[in-house]
Design a protein around this motif. Structure first.
Motif, short mmCIF file in Angstrom:
data_model
loop_
_atom_site.label_atom_id
_atom_site.label_comp_id
_atom_site.label_asym_id
_atom_site.label_seq_id
_atom_site.Cartn_x
_atom_site.Cartn_y
_atom_site.Cartn_z
N ASP A 139 48.39 22.31 37.38
CA ASP A 139 49.06 22.18 38.90
C ASP A 139 50.38 21.72 38.67
N ARG A 141 52.48 20.19 40.84
CA ARG A 141 52.52 19.04 41.48
C ARG A 141 52.22 17.71 40.80
N VAL A 142 51.52 17.95 39.60
CA VAL A 142 51.07 16.84 38.96
C VAL A 142 51.50 16.92 37.53
N GLN A 143 52.56 15.97 37.25
CA GLN A 143 53.18 16.05 36.05
C GLN A 143 52.57 15.09 35.06
N THR A 144 52.56 15.57 33.84
CA THR A 144 51.83 14.37 32.85
C THR A 144 52.43 14.74 31.54
N ARG A 147 51.83 18.12 29.99
CA ARG A 147 52.39 19.10 30.58
C ARG A 147 53.77 19.20 30.37
N GLN A 193 40.31 18.65 38.30
CA GLN A 193 40.77 18.25 36.96
C GLN A 193 39.53 18.24 35.91
N HIS A 234 45.21 19.11 35.19
CA HIS A 234 44.92 19.11 36.67
C HIS A 234 45.07 20.63 37.09
#
Length: 249
Positions: A139, A141-144, A147, A193, A234
């Motif tokens: 996703d 919109r969700v940074q990890t 990622r 998730q 995510h």
């Protein structure tokens, strides 16, 4: 038109590597009358039965088309209740069948839409439904940290293909509505998730057609292993539901 070679080569591991679709998706398909008792359902590109099993469990008769012989063999074993045809959907004589609905789980982007969509409209009962869904793995919109590492690997590729919006995966609604054979009813989106270890990450990425370079798979596995504990991924599953316009006045 899909070349089944890649997926045939990983048929033994494909099902275990791919996560399931959200249960809310199947609940929605039942609520919208796409699947359920008494429904005749055509499934395009069924693979090893990632969605087929749930379609069967929710009731109705499933006619699954899968071009890969090894994938189809595993599909028959996993879902003996489904009728399975080994073929590209473009080569199926759809005029010989009648369906209440058509579903495509992460497969419609391989289909020659200008050829197939008119045939689907003719094979569906009047007002029949077309459900197309796909999971976006990552996703935006969700940074990890993981990622960001994936983005760095992708940025190192020598690519000239323009990037598209990951939250508008192909086929888009515009592509599905082209030719006025189908009209959008509604689009749903389910963020979710899952936790994966480095081995599971590599196995999953190896099922993606654009992740077949072994050095890249080594790098993505190393990036996952570098994280403290499992990687929390995510994802987003997007469903487009359309209705056939064939027979409308």
């Amino acid at each position: 038109m899909r070349d089944p070679g890649l997926f045939e080569s990983i048929a033994a591991s494909y099902r275990a590597a791919r996560p399931d679709y959200p249960s809310e998706l199947y609940d929605t398909l039942v609520q919208q009358g796409v699947i359920g008792p008494g429904r005749r359902v055509l499934e395009i590109g069924a693979g090893t039965g990632e969605a087929t099993g749930e379609l069967v469990r929710r009731g109705g008769a499933v006619f699954a088309v899968e071009p890969g012989p090894e994938l189809a063999a595993r599909l028959r074993q996993a879902c003996p209740e489904a009728s399975v045809l080994v073929s590209q959907i473009e080569d199926v004589d759809l005029a010989a069948h009648r369906f209440d609905s058509v579903v495509a789980a992460t497969s419609m982007h391989w289909v020659d839409l200008p050829t197939v969509l008119p045939r689907l409209g003719q094979a569906l009962e009047q007002g029949g439904l077309l459900a197309v869904w796909r999971t976006v793995f990552g996703d935006p919109r969700v940074q990890t940290p993981f990622r960001r590492a994936v983005d760095e690997i992708v940025a190192g590729r020598d690519e000239t293909i323009p990037r598209t919006d990951p939250l508008e995966p192909r086929p888009t609604v515009a592509e599905l509505e082209a030719g006025s054979r189908f009209r959008l009813v509604r689009t749903w989106e389910w963020p979710w998730q899952t936790d994966l270890d480095a081995t599971q990450i590599r196995a999953l990425f190896a099922t993606f057609s654009d992740w077949q370079d072994q050095a890249e798979l080594d790098a993505v596995q190393a990036a996952a292993a570098a994280q403290p504990g499992p990687v929390t991924e995510h994802y987003v599953t997007i469903l487009h539901l359309l209705r056939s316009t064939t027979g409308e006045t």
